[in-house]
Write an enzyme that holds these catalytic residues in place. Structure first.
Site, PDB file in Angstrom:
ATOM      1  N   ARG A 158      30.667  32.102  28.352  1.00 60.27           N
ATOM      2  CA  ARG A 158      31.931  31.429  28.712  1.00 60.27           C
ATOM      3  C   ARG A 158      32.560  32.049  29.959  1.00 60.27           C
ATOM      4  N   LEU A 214      44.773  32.225  37.338  1.00 63.49           N
ATOM      5  CA  LEU A 214      44.664  32.883  36.029  1.00 63.49           C
ATOM      6  C   LEU A 214      45.192  31.979  34.927  1.00 63.49           C
ATOM      7  N   ARG A 246      24.406  35.960  -0.492  1.00 62.63           N
ATOM      8  CA  ARG A 246      24.252  37.372  -0.869  1.00 62.63           C
ATOM      9  C   ARG A 246      24.705  37.577  -2.319  1.00 62.63           C
ATOM     10  N   GLU A 303      41.914  39.180  32.181  1.00 64.37           N
ATOM     11  CA  GLU A 303      42.843  38.044  32.337  1.00 64.37           C
ATOM     12  C   GLU A 303      44.226  38.376  31.789  1.00 64.37           C
ATOM     13  N   HIS A 341      46.444  42.406  26.208  1.00 65.92           N
ATOM     14  CA  HIS A 341      47.252  42.003  25.052  1.00 65.92           C
ATOM     15  C   HIS A 341      48.721  42.396  25.272  1.00 65.92           C
TER      16      HIS A 341
HETATM   17  P1  TGC Z   1      55.949  38.671  39.597  1.00 70.83           P
HETATM   18  O1  TGC Z   1      56.946  39.251  40.539  1.00 70.83           O
HETATM   19  O2  TGC Z   1      56.336  38.360  38.210  1.00 70.83           O
HETATM   20  O3  TGC Z   1      55.318  37.348  40.233  1.00 70.83           O
HETATM   21  C1  TGC Z   1      54.860  37.292  41.588  1.00 70.83           C
HETATM   22  C2  TGC Z   1      54.862  35.823  41.981  1.00 70.83           C
HETATM   23  O4  TGC Z   1      53.909  35.111  41.176  1.00 70.83           O
HETATM   24  C3  TGC Z   1      54.560  34.062  40.425  1.00 70.83           C
HETATM   25  N1  TGC Z   1      53.907  33.997  39.127  1.00 70.83           N
HETATM   26  C4  TGC Z   1      53.010  33.054  38.810  1.00 70.83           C
HETATM   27  N2  TGC Z   1      52.576  31.988  39.498  1.00 70.83           N
HETATM   28  C5  TGC Z   1      51.669  31.203  38.914  1.00 70.83           C
HETATM   29  N3  TGC Z   1      51.156  31.456  37.680  1.00 70.83           N
HETATM   30  C6  TGC Z   1      51.576  32.527  36.969  1.00 70.83           C
HETATM   31  N4  TGC Z   1      51.038  32.780  35.759  1.00 70.83           N
HETATM   32  C7  TGC Z   1      52.548  33.387  37.522  1.00 70.83           C
HETATM   33  N5  TGC Z   1      53.165  34.517  37.108  1.00 70.83           N
HETATM   34  C8  TGC Z   1      53.999  34.879  38.110  1.00 70.83           C
HETATM   35  C9  TGC Z   1      56.009  34.493  40.358  1.00 70.83           C
HETATM   36  O5  TGC Z   1      56.864  33.398  40.166  1.00 70.83           O
HETATM   37  C10 TGC Z   1      56.199  35.135  41.718  1.00 70.83           C
HETATM   38  O6  TGC Z   1      56.333  34.112  42.684  1.00 70.83           O
HETATM   39  P2  TGC Z   1      57.269  34.306  43.970  1.00 70.83           P
HETATM   40  O7  TGC Z   1      57.159  33.018  44.695  1.00 70.83           O
HETATM   41  O8  TGC Z   1      58.640  34.594  43.421  1.00 70.83           O
HETATM   42  O9  TGC Z   1      56.703  35.473  44.738  1.00 70.83           O
HETATM   43  O10 TGC Z   1      54.691  39.642  39.635  1.00 70.83           O
HETATM   44  P3  TGC Z   1      54.518  41.113  39.069  1.00 70.83           P
HETATM   45  O11 TGC Z   1      53.976  41.938  40.193  1.00 70.83           O
HETATM   46  O12 TGC Z   1      55.760  41.581  38.374  1.00 70.83           O
HETATM   47  O13 TGC Z   1      53.352  40.957  37.976  1.00 70.83           O
HETATM   48  C11 TGC Z   1      53.524  40.140  36.881  1.00 70.83           C
HETATM   49  C12 TGC Z   1      52.320  40.238  35.901  1.00 70.83           C
HETATM   50  C13 TGC Z   1      52.211  41.626  35.334  1.00 70.83           C
HETATM   51  C14 TGC Z   1      52.604  39.264  34.782  1.00 70.83           C
HETATM   52  C15 TGC Z   1      51.030  39.804  36.572  1.00 70.83           C
HETATM   53  O14 TGC Z   1      50.765  40.501  37.705  1.00 70.83           O
HETATM   54  C16 TGC Z   1      49.841  39.795  35.649  1.00 70.83           C
HETATM   55  O15 TGC Z   1      49.558  38.758  35.069  1.00 70.83           O
HETATM   56  N6  TGC Z   1      49.037  40.939  35.475  1.00 70.83           N
HETATM   57  C17 TGC Z   1      47.787  40.890  34.765  1.00 70.83           C
HETATM   58  C18 TGC Z   1      46.654  40.914  35.773  1.00 70.83           C
HETATM   59  C19 TGC Z   1      45.524  40.035  35.385  1.00 70.83           C
HETATM   60  O16 TGC Z   1      45.617  39.175  34.517  1.00 70.83           O
HETATM   61  N7  TGC Z   1      44.400  40.203  36.062  1.00 70.83           N
HETATM   62  C20 TGC Z   1      43.290  39.375  35.827  1.00 70.83           C
HETATM   63  C21 TGC Z   1      42.213  39.621  36.856  1.00 70.83           C
HETATM   64  S1  TGC Z   1      40.960  38.363  36.852  1.00 70.83           S
HETATM   65  C22 TGC Z   1      40.100  38.639  35.441  1.00 70.83           C
HETATM   66  O17 TGC Z   1      40.397  39.416  34.614  1.00 70.83           O
HETATM   67  C23 TGC Z   1      38.919  37.780  35.280  1.00 70.83           C
HETATM   68  S2  TGC Z   1      38.032  38.055  33.844  1.00 70.83           S
HETATM   69  C24 TGC Z   1      37.090  36.698  34.005  1.00 70.83           C
HETATM   70  C25 TGC Z   1      36.093  36.460  32.973  1.00 70.83           C
HETATM   71  O18 TGC Z   1      35.018  37.108  32.999  1.00 70.83           O
HETATM   72  O19 TGC Z   1      36.349  35.517  32.160  1.00 70.83           O
HETATM   73  P1  FAD Z   2      45.451  49.018  33.239  1.00 66.93           P
HETATM   74  O1  FAD Z   2      46.259  48.055  34.012  1.00 66.93           O
HETATM   75  O2  FAD Z   2      45.227  50.370  33.803  1.00 66.93           O
HETATM   76  O3  FAD Z   2      46.092  49.152  31.785  1.00 66.93           O
HETATM   77  C1  FAD Z   2      45.798  50.242  30.900  1.00 66.93           C
HETATM   78  C2  FAD Z   2      46.689  50.091  29.673  1.00 66.93           C
HETATM   79  O4  FAD Z   2      48.065  50.173  30.066  1.00 66.93           O
HETATM   80  C3  FAD Z   2      46.510  48.741  28.978  1.00 66.93           C
HETATM   81  O5  FAD Z   2      46.577  48.917  27.585  1.00 66.93           O
HETATM   82  C4  FAD Z   2      47.717  47.939  29.461  1.00 66.93           C
HETATM   83  O6  FAD Z   2      48.117  46.959  28.524  1.00 66.93           O
HETATM   84  C5  FAD Z   2      48.776  49.045  29.595  1.00 66.93           C
HETATM   85  N1  FAD Z   2      49.822  48.691  30.565  1.00 66.93           N
HETATM   86  C6  FAD Z   2      49.661  48.461  31.913  1.00 66.93           C
HETATM   87  N2  FAD Z   2      50.838  48.137  32.466  1.00 66.93           N
HETATM   88  C7  FAD Z   2      51.776  48.130  31.457  1.00 66.93           C
HETATM   89  C8  FAD Z   2      53.157  47.852  31.381  1.00 66.93           C
HETATM   90  N3  FAD Z   2      53.860  47.473  32.468  1.00 66.93           N
HETATM   91  N4  FAD Z   2      53.763  47.961  30.181  1.00 66.93           N
HETATM   92  C9  FAD Z   2      53.076  48.301  29.076  1.00 66.93           C
HETATM   93  N5  FAD Z   2      51.766  48.584  29.080  1.00 66.93           N
HETATM   94  C10 FAD Z   2      51.117  48.499  30.248  1.00 66.93           C
HETATM   95  N6  FAD Z   2      39.100  41.355  37.300  1.00 66.93           N
HETATM   96  C11 FAD Z   2      38.927  40.496  38.350  1.00 66.93           C
HETATM   97  O7  FAD Z   2      39.695  40.478  39.296  1.00 66.93           O
HETATM   98  N7  FAD Z   2      37.863  39.625  38.359  1.00 66.93           N
HETATM   99  C12 FAD Z   2      36.962  39.570  37.352  1.00 66.93           C
HETATM  100  O8  FAD Z   2      36.031  38.757  37.391  1.00 66.93           O
HETATM  101  C13 FAD Z   2      37.110  40.487  36.245  1.00 66.93           C
HETATM  102  N8  FAD Z   2      36.180  40.508  35.256  1.00 66.93           N
HETATM  103  C14 FAD Z   2      36.269  41.473  34.288  1.00 66.93           C
HETATM  104  C15 FAD Z   2      35.220  41.619  33.383  1.00 66.93           C
HETATM  105  C16 FAD Z   2      35.266  42.620  32.404  1.00 66.93           C
HETATM  106  C17 FAD Z   2      34.112  42.797  31.474  1.00 66.93           C
HETATM  107  C18 FAD Z   2      36.412  43.438  32.298  1.00 66.93           C
HETATM  108  C19 FAD Z   2      36.499  44.491  31.231  1.00 66.93           C
HETATM  109  C20 FAD Z   2      37.446  43.316  33.208  1.00 66.93           C
HETATM  110  C21 FAD Z   2      37.380  42.350  34.224  1.00 66.93           C
HETATM  111  N9  FAD Z   2      38.375  42.235  35.204  1.00 66.93           N
HETATM  112  C22 FAD Z   2      38.224  41.374  36.265  1.00 66.93           C
HETATM  113  C23 FAD Z   2      39.473  43.212  35.248  1.00 66.93           C
HETATM  114  C24 FAD Z   2      40.586  42.942  34.254  1.00 66.93           C
HETATM  115  O9  FAD Z   2      41.364  41.855  34.634  1.00 66.93           O
HETATM  116  C25 FAD Z   2      41.419  44.230  34.135  1.00 66.93           C
HETATM  117  O10 FAD Z   2      40.623  45.187  33.463  1.00 66.93           O
HETATM  118  C26 FAD Z   2      42.717  43.994  33.396  1.00 66.93           C
HETATM  119  O11 FAD Z   2      43.604  43.199  34.158  1.00 66.93           O
HETATM  120  C27 FAD Z   2      43.438  45.315  33.029  1.00 66.93           C
HETATM  121  O12 FAD Z   2      43.471  46.197  34.108  1.00 66.93           O
HETATM  122  P2  FAD Z   2      42.993  47.734  33.911  1.00 66.93           P
HETATM  123  O13 FAD Z   2      41.680  47.720  33.237  1.00 66.93           O
HETATM  124  O14 FAD Z   2      43.109  48.392  35.220  1.00 66.93           O
HETATM  125  O15 FAD Z   2      44.035  48.364  32.883  1.00 66.93           O
END
Ligand code: TGC
Ligand code: FAD
Length: 392
Positions: free
Chosen positions: A97, A247, A276, A371, A374
């Site tokens: 997925r 995202l 079982r 993504e 939790h």
């Molecule tokens: P913040 O100041 O809240 O927001 C910055 C700007 O972004 C806007 N915004 C959004 N826009 C669209 N969709 C959303 N879900 C949005 N959330 C916020 C917001 O309105 C603002 O816009 P503007 O115009 O005012 O500048 O940003 P922050 O720096 O405080 O961070 C907020 C936080 C922590 C929620 C965000 O950064 C976050 O979601 N962190 C988690 C990072 C994450 O999910 N990384 C994923 C990496 S990719 C991945 O994991 C792929 S795995 C793929 C796989 O194998 O399936």
């Molecule tokens: P950290 O941000 O260092 O967090 C560590 C711990 O601190 C977590 O428990 C978190 O919940 C906690 N924490 C952090 N900030 C706060 C806060 N403000 N308040 C309370 N608790 C907090 N990324 C991509 O860009 N592209 C990809 O394709 C992609 N694929 C991935 C595939 C795999 C198998 C994995 C494991 C990860 C992948 N990621 C990808 C990265 C993924 O999105 C990050 O691992 C994730 O966003 C968390 O970041 P981190 O691992 O640096 O943890």
């Protein structure tokens, strides 16, 4: 690997809410998974390799860009169809997925939504068939939950930009033809750039040693003075909201996918408990085991209802980011809890690769982290209901 006997579970007649087209799409994805993937998935996980020969098949069942319009090579389907395909893929393996949701929501989506017409015509049709695979570079070694702090950056150089920095934990990176990379310009504003394999200074080392998502390839993206044509910058949206918008789409797919993993664990535990025999009767006859199974199907059913409603809201363009966060968080937590309970129900057999449960359980440890962790999704809900930002 045992024969894949999975049939699906629909305790609240959710199928009544699906159209005939939805059911056809879901059943085709399920049949393809059973025939092509179930027989090889344990070996792929064991050997820590994504089976790349599956890519054209994933394209053929519509798993790459299901909701992208047909004029760009997509299937032009609705959001429920997208969800059902993700559910069927993750029913087999979260890594399968992952490959599809990265391609659809994190590569095709930004090109479709933020790209120029030339970029759409150049990349989307080949991505839809699986001829080209993409990856999404947001996370950096020092910036995971806080992507806005990224240091990857570019400076102008005529009709090119020079890109420097590194991304980590990138799904599909080791074999992707293109990467959608998020980097800061000289003023610190975030932009999306399409970086192509073969550009000088661009490398994608594989990350080995994962005990989770072993059938999905993960790597780094290293940019050492990479000259990227300005024509490869996504022109229509910049700022952190651009990657966060992608995202939303991927997290929605994960909400559906997690139900698939939970269903497979429940299905396996239910069947095993009827077969079982201990103390002269099937373990399904013991109240403690019935409690586990009853709670599993209750939680799966609640997640199915939540997620179908979310799909309807997305079809209407009304789903909020916070609603998507709630569904992703709830459903992945539900799935990992069910995987742990189901593993216990199989006793010692639960740790063996003859059954899929331990693999699902290990995979879900990634799904609950990527993504948005939790914790992060809880804080998004907290901010939405209180108006108070607890991130910083
Ligand atoms: P913040 O100041 O809240 O927001 C910055 C700007 O972004 C806007 N915004 C959004 N826009 C669209 N969709 C959303 N879900 C949005 N959330 C916020 C917001 O309105 C603002 O816009 P503007 O115009 O005012 O500048 O940003 P922050 O720096 O405080 O961070 C907020 C936080 C922590 C929620 C965000 O950064 C976050 O979601 N962190 C988690 C990072 C994450 O999910 N990384 C994923 C990496 S990719 C991945 O994991 C792929 S795995 C793929 C796989 O194998 O399936
Ligand atoms: P950290 O941000 O260092 O967090 C560590 C711990 O601190 C977590 O428990 C978190 O919940 C906690 N924490 C952090 N900030 C706060 C806060 N403000 N308040 C309370 N608790 C907090 N990324 C991509 O860009 N592209 C990809 O394709 C992609 N694929 C991935 C595939 C795999 C198998 C994995 C494991 C990860 C992948 N990621 C990808 C990265 C993924 O999105 C990050 O691992 C994730 O966003 C968390 O970041 P981190 O691992 O640096 O943890």
């Amino acid at each position: 690997m045992r024969t894949d006997l999975y049939t699906g579970h629909d305790y609240f007649n959710m199928d009544d809410l699906l159209s005939e087209e939805h059911k056809l799409i879901r059943d085709a994805a399920r049949a393809w998974v059973k025939q092509e993937v179930s027989p090889i998935i344990e070996d792929a996980a064991e050997n820590q390799v994504f089976p790349q020969h599956l890519l054209p098949g994933l394209g053929a069942i519509g798993a790459f860009g299901p909701y992208i319009p047909e004029e760009y090579g997509g299937a032009g389907l609705d959001q429920i169809s997208y969800g059902l395909i993700m559910q069927e893929l993750e029913r087999c393996d979260s890594g399968l997925r992952s490959t599809a949701s990265v391609q659809s929501s994190l590569v095709m989506y930004p090109i479709w939504k933020y790209g120029s017409e030339e970029q759409k015509m150049k990349y989307l049709p080949k991505l839809a068939t699986g001829e080209w695979i993409g990856c999404f570079g947001l996370t950096e070694p020092d910036h995971g939950s806080n992507p806005g702090g990224m240091v990857t950056n570019f400076v102008e150089d005529g009709d090119h930009v020079i890109l420097n920095g590194a991304k980590m934990w990138i799904s599909n990176a080791p074999f992707a033809e293109i990467a959608v990379v998020w980097a800061k310009d000289e003023s610190g504003r975030i932009h999306g750039l399409i970086v192509e394999r073969g550009m000088e200074g661009f490398t994608t080392p594989t990350m080995k040693g994962k005990w989770s998502l072993r059938a999905s390839d993960t790597g780094e993206l290293i940019f050492d003075n990479v000259r990227v044509p300005k024509a490869n910058i996504l022109p229509l949206k910049s700022g952190l909201g651009a990657p966060l918008g992608c995202l939303d789409s991927a997290r929605y797919g994960i909400a559906w996918g997690a139900i698939g993993a939970a269903l497979d664990c429940y299905d396996t535990a239910l069947r095993y408990s009827k077969e079982r025999i201990q103390f002269g009767k099937p373990i399904a006859a013991f109240q403690l085991q019935q409690k586990k199974l009853a709670e599993m199907i209750t939680e799966i059913t609640k997640a199915q209802l939540l997620t179908h409603r979310l799909g309807t809201l997305r079809n209407e363009g009304r789903a909020t980011s916070a609603q998507i966060s709630m569904a992703k968080r709830n459903n992945v937590d539900m799935a990992i809890t069910i995987a742990r309970e189901a593993r216990q129900m199989l006793g010692a057999m639960g740790i063996m690769n003859e059954y899929p449960i331990m693999r699902h359980m290990m995979n879900l440890e990634s799904v609950i982290t990527y993504e948005g962790t939790h914790d992060i999704h809880l804080l998004i809900t907290g901010m939405d209901i209180t108006g108070e930002n607890a991130f910083k």
